[in-house]
Write a protein that holds these residues in place. Structure first.
Motif, PDB file in Angstrom:
ATOM      1  N   ARG A   1       0.844  -1.150  -0.022  1.00  6.61           N
ATOM      2  CA  ARG A   1       0.137  -0.090  -0.204  1.00  6.61           C
ATOM      3  C   ARG A   1       0.729   1.245   0.182  1.00  6.61           C
ATOM      4  N   ASP A   2       0.419   2.116  -0.353  1.00  7.38           N
ATOM      5  CA  ASP A   2       0.901   3.540  -0.230  1.00  7.38           C
ATOM      6  C   ASP A   2       1.265   4.054   0.705  1.00  7.38           C
ATOM      7  N   CYS A   3       2.960   4.685   0.998  1.00  2.00           N
ATOM      8  CA  CYS A   3       3.241   5.016   2.057  1.00  2.00           C
ATOM      9  C   CYS A   3       2.612   5.998   2.989  1.00  2.00           C
ATOM     10  N   LYS A   4       1.928   6.848   2.480  1.00  2.00           N
ATOM     11  CA  LYS A   4       0.987   7.873   3.132  1.00  2.00           C
ATOM     12  C   LYS A   4       0.059   7.145   4.054  1.00  2.00           C
ATOM     13  N   ASP A   5      -0.682   6.054   3.235  1.00  2.00           N
ATOM     14  CA  ASP A   5      -1.750   5.345   4.135  1.00  2.00           C
ATOM     15  C   ASP A   5      -1.045   4.538   5.165  1.00  2.00           C
ATOM     16  N   VAL A   6       0.061   3.994   4.756  1.00  2.00           N
ATOM     17  CA  VAL A   6       0.801   3.342   6.090  1.00  2.00           C
ATOM     18  C   VAL A   6       1.195   4.253   7.288  1.00  2.00           C
ATOM     19  N   VAL A   7       1.788   5.296   7.109  1.00  2.00           N
ATOM     20  CA  VAL A   7       2.202   6.074   7.882  1.00  2.00           C
ATOM     21  C   VAL A   7       0.898   6.552   8.676  1.00  2.00           C
TER      22      VAL A   7
END
Length: 89
Positions: free
Chosen positions: A33-39
């Motif tokens: 998944r996208d880094c932004k979502d994970v963070v």
């Protein structure tokens, strides 16, 4: 023991929520998944853990103050209290 049933239940709920959120973070990473979502999700886990920790410390502090009248229990020192709070900082 940290608090009574009424005090500990919200802490356990927060920890269970954080547990589920962390499992979600792991699944997100595994799925690419996208880094932004994970963070974003990881920040939510961190906040849930912080809140649980603060609640535990606050409850423990209240219990320590209540126990000052108990002759068999030594109250926490200022250094011990400071270490508890700094552990969460």
């Amino acid at each position: 023991m940290i608090g009574d049933e009424n005090t500990i239940a919200p802490v356990l709920n927060r920890l269970r929520r954080a547990h589920g959120q962390l499992a979600g973070v792991i699944a997100m990473i595994e799925a690419g998944r996208d880094c932004k979502d994970v963070v974003t999700q990881l920040a939510a886990v961190s906040r849930a853990l912080d809140r649980a920790g603060f609640k535990i410390v606050a409850t423990g502090l209240r219990e320590c103050l209540d126990r000052q009248d108990d002759e068999n229990t030594d109250p926490l020192t200022i250094d011990e209290l400071e270490k508890l709070f700094l552990a969460l900082a």
